[in-house]
Design a protein around this motif. Sequence first.
Motif, PDB file in Angstrom:
ATOM      1  N   ARG A  93      43.094  51.949  29.822  1.00 18.09           N
ATOM      2  CA  ARG A  93      43.024  50.528  29.476  1.00 18.09           C
ATOM      3  C   ARG A  93      44.199  50.098  28.611  1.00 18.09           C
ATOM      4  NH1 ARG A  93      38.120  51.782  26.273  1.00 18.09           N
ATOM      5  NH2 ARG A  93      37.105  51.168  28.197  1.00 18.09           N
ATOM      6  N   TYR A  94      44.798  51.004  27.861  1.00 22.25           N
ATOM      7  CA  TYR A  94      45.964  50.629  27.068  1.00 22.25           C
ATOM      8  C   TYR A  94      47.139  50.273  27.971  1.00 22.25           C
ATOM      9  CZ  TYR A  94      43.186  52.642  23.339  1.00 22.25           C
ATOM     10  OH  TYR A  94      42.181  52.916  22.469  1.00 22.25           O
ATOM     11  N   TYR A  95      47.288  50.982  29.070  1.00 21.61           N
ATOM     12  CA  TYR A  95      48.338  50.650  30.022  1.00 21.61           C
ATOM     13  C   TYR A  95      48.045  49.328  30.712  1.00 21.61           C
ATOM     14  CZ  TYR A  95      49.721  55.459  29.282  1.00 21.61           C
ATOM     15  OH  TYR A  95      50.104  56.628  28.709  1.00 21.61           O
ATOM     16  N   VAL A  96      46.780  49.068  30.970  1.00 26.13           N
ATOM     17  CA  VAL A  96      46.406  47.807  31.608  1.00 26.13           C
ATOM     18  C   VAL A  96      46.713  46.642  30.678  1.00 26.13           C
ATOM     19  CG1 VAL A  96      44.472  46.475  32.518  1.00 26.13           C
ATOM     20  CG2 VAL A  96      44.684  48.884  33.075  1.00 26.13           C
ATOM     21  N   PHE A  97      46.431  46.797  29.377  1.00 29.36           N
ATOM     22  CA  PHE A  97      46.788  45.751  28.426  1.00 29.36           C
ATOM     23  C   PHE A  97      48.294  45.538  28.405  1.00 29.36           C
ATOM     24  CE2 PHE A  97      42.633  46.615  26.287  1.00 29.36           C
ATOM     25  CZ  PHE A  97      42.132  45.337  26.457  1.00 29.36           C
ATOM     26  N   THR A  98      49.046  46.597  28.534  1.00 28.32           N
ATOM     27  CA  THR A  98      50.499  46.474  28.564  1.00 28.32           C
ATOM     28  C   THR A  98      50.938  45.686  29.790  1.00 28.32           C
ATOM     29  OG1 THR A  98      50.698  48.585  27.423  1.00 28.32           O
ATOM     30  CG2 THR A  98      52.649  47.769  28.556  1.00 28.32           C
ATOM     31  N   TYR A  99      50.367  45.990  30.939  1.00 32.50           N
ATOM     32  CA  TYR A  99      50.722  45.252  32.152  1.00 32.50           C
ATOM     33  C   TYR A  99      50.327  43.790  32.050  1.00 32.50           C
ATOM     34  CZ  TYR A  99      51.803  49.675  34.401  1.00 32.50           C
ATOM     35  OH  TYR A  99      52.357  50.866  34.719  1.00 32.50           O
ATOM     36  N   LEU A 100      49.172  43.511  31.461  1.00 32.03           N
ATOM     37  CA  LEU A 100      48.769  42.118  31.289  1.00 32.03           C
ATOM     38  C   LEU A 100      49.726  41.390  30.355  1.00 32.03           C
ATOM     39  CD1 LEU A 100      44.899  42.405  31.107  1.00 32.03           C
ATOM     40  CD2 LEU A 100      46.273  41.421  32.937  1.00 32.03           C
ATOM     41  N   TYR A 101      50.191  42.076  29.311  1.00 31.14           N
ATOM     42  CA  TYR A 101      51.177  41.463  28.427  1.00 31.14           C
ATOM     43  C   TYR A 101      52.452  41.135  29.198  1.00 31.14           C
ATOM     44  CZ  TYR A 101      54.857  40.884  25.061  1.00 31.14           C
ATOM     45  OH  TYR A 101      55.929  40.393  24.391  1.00 31.14           O
ATOM     46  N   VAL A 102      52.888  42.038  30.051  1.00 36.66           N
ATOM     47  CA  VAL A 102      54.093  41.789  30.843  1.00 36.66           C
ATOM     48  C   VAL A 102      53.886  40.587  31.751  1.00 36.66           C
ATOM     49  CG1 VAL A 102      55.556  42.743  32.671  1.00 36.66           C
ATOM     50  CG2 VAL A 102      54.935  44.147  30.716  1.00 36.66           C
ATOM     51  N   VAL A 103      52.704  40.472  32.335  1.00 37.45           N
ATOM     52  CA  VAL A 103      52.418  39.316  33.195  1.00 37.45           C
ATOM     53  C   VAL A 103      52.523  38.028  32.389  1.00 37.45           C
ATOM     54  CG1 VAL A 103      50.559  38.153  34.441  1.00 37.45           C
ATOM     55  CG2 VAL A 103      51.040  40.546  34.889  1.00 37.45           C
ATOM     56  N   PHE A 104      51.945  37.993  31.200  1.00 36.45           N
ATOM     57  CA  PHE A 104      52.021  36.784  30.388  1.00 36.45           C
ATOM     58  C   PHE A 104      53.446  36.517  29.911  1.00 36.45           C
ATOM     59  CE2 PHE A 104      47.394  37.546  29.616  1.00 36.45           C
ATOM     60  CZ  PHE A 104      46.981  36.416  30.295  1.00 36.45           C
ATOM     61  N   ALA A 105      54.206  37.564  29.631  1.00 32.95           N
ATOM     62  CA  ALA A 105      55.595  37.378  29.216  1.00 32.95           C
ATOM     63  C   ALA A 105      56.425  36.802  30.357  1.00 32.95           C
ATOM     64  CB  ALA A 105      56.176  38.700  28.740  1.00 32.95           C
ATOM     65  N   TRP A 117      39.382  40.073  34.665  1.00 35.00           N
ATOM     66  CA  TRP A 117      38.132  39.786  33.962  1.00 35.00           C
ATOM     67  C   TRP A 117      36.931  40.283  34.759  1.00 35.00           C
ATOM     68  CZ3 TRP A 117      34.301  35.870  34.955  1.00 35.00           C
ATOM     69  CH2 TRP A 117      33.357  35.771  33.945  1.00 35.00           C
ATOM     70  N   ARG A 118      36.945  40.085  36.074  1.00 35.16           N
ATOM     71  CA  ARG A 118      35.826  40.533  36.916  1.00 35.16           C
ATOM     72  C   ARG A 118      35.727  42.046  36.972  1.00 35.16           C
ATOM     73  NH1 ARG A 118      32.169  37.297  39.677  1.00 35.16           N
ATOM     74  NH2 ARG A 118      32.287  38.878  41.260  1.00 35.16           N
ATOM     75  N   LYS A 119      36.859  42.736  36.871  1.00 30.75           N
ATOM     76  CA  LYS A 119      36.853  44.199  36.868  1.00 30.75           C
ATOM     77  C   LYS A 119      36.587  44.767  35.470  1.00 30.75           C
ATOM     78  CE  LYS A 119      37.831  45.261  41.105  1.00 30.75           C
ATOM     79  NZ  LYS A 119      37.005  46.127  41.906  1.00 30.75           N
ATOM     80  N   ARG A 120      36.325  43.898  34.512  1.00 31.04           N
ATOM     81  CA  ARG A 120      36.055  44.257  33.111  1.00 31.04           C
ATOM     82  C   ARG A 120      37.204  45.032  32.465  1.00 31.04           C
ATOM     83  NH1 ARG A 120      30.934  42.680  32.156  1.00 31.04           N
ATOM     84  NH2 ARG A 120      29.465  42.742  33.867  1.00 31.04           N
ATOM     85  N   VAL A 121      38.391  44.656  32.857  1.00 32.33           N
ATOM     86  CA  VAL A 121      39.574  45.280  32.273  1.00 32.33           C
ATOM     87  C   VAL A 121      39.849  44.704  30.889  1.00 32.33           C
ATOM     88  CG1 VAL A 121      42.081  45.484  32.551  1.00 32.33           C
ATOM     89  CG2 VAL A 121      40.586  45.790  34.499  1.00 32.33           C
ATOM     90  N   LEU A 122      39.473  43.468  30.677  1.00 28.92           N
ATOM     91  CA  LEU A 122      39.783  42.780  29.422  1.00 28.92           C
ATOM     92  C   LEU A 122      38.849  43.152  28.288  1.00 28.92           C
ATOM     93  CD1 LEU A 122      40.638  39.285  30.873  1.00 28.92           C
ATOM     94  CD2 LEU A 122      42.189  41.120  30.256  1.00 28.92           C
ATOM     95  N   ALA A 123      37.828  43.966  28.540  1.00 30.95           N
ATOM     96  CA  ALA A 123      36.935  44.407  27.469  1.00 30.95           C
ATOM     97  C   ALA A 123      37.629  45.514  26.680  1.00 30.95           C
ATOM     98  CB  ALA A 123      35.611  44.912  28.056  1.00 30.95           C
ATOM     99  N   TRP A 124      37.650  45.404  25.368  1.00 32.54           N
ATOM    100  CA  TRP A 124      38.372  46.369  24.560  1.00 32.54           C
ATOM    101  C   TRP A 124      37.663  47.711  24.508  1.00 32.54           C
ATOM    102  CZ3 TRP A 124      43.066  46.891  22.979  1.00 32.54           C
ATOM    103  CH2 TRP A 124      43.385  47.809  22.006  1.00 32.54           C
ATOM    104  N   THR A 125      36.339  47.729  24.464  1.00 33.39           N
ATOM    105  CA  THR A 125      35.614  49.010  24.370  1.00 33.39           C
ATOM    106  C   THR A 125      34.877  49.302  25.647  1.00 33.39           C
ATOM    107  OG1 THR A 125      33.722  47.898  23.370  1.00 33.39           O
ATOM    108  CG2 THR A 125      35.351  48.910  21.893  1.00 33.39           C
TER     109      THR A 125
END
Length: 123
Positions: free
Chosen positions: A62-74, A115-123
């Motif tokens: 999930r840490y890598y997924v957060f990184t990819y989401l950050y890149v998408v927003f950037a 969000w539907r894949k529950r990737v955005l949940a931190w825990t």
Amino acid sequence: MSGYFSSYAIVAVLIAIGVAIFAAGLLVSRLLRPDHPTREKLTTYECGVDPVGEGWAQSQIRYYVFTYLYVVFAVDAVFLFPWATVFAAPGFGLATLVEMFVFLAFIALGILYAWRKRVLAWT
């Protein structure tokens, strides 16, 4: 030296100068630093705690997924700023607005999928 390759020669000279300055800095720092290695200095230092066990640790995906989401927003932000300047130019108003809404729809679909894949949940 004139012609097509003269601009490449200038770039090559500037790169060589940059590498030389970098290498000179490393060489000077190596010559000036004190070098007295001891057993304690050569051990692994981990925030003031002596290392225990192996040096291998797994991290969650999930840490890598957060990184990819950050890149998408950037990337989204990088495309929004030039869009704002082109939108004000005459003759680009409606077409630019439609293109940006299509782009934002793709970004929104990506966020909805995450969000539907529950990737955005931190825990």
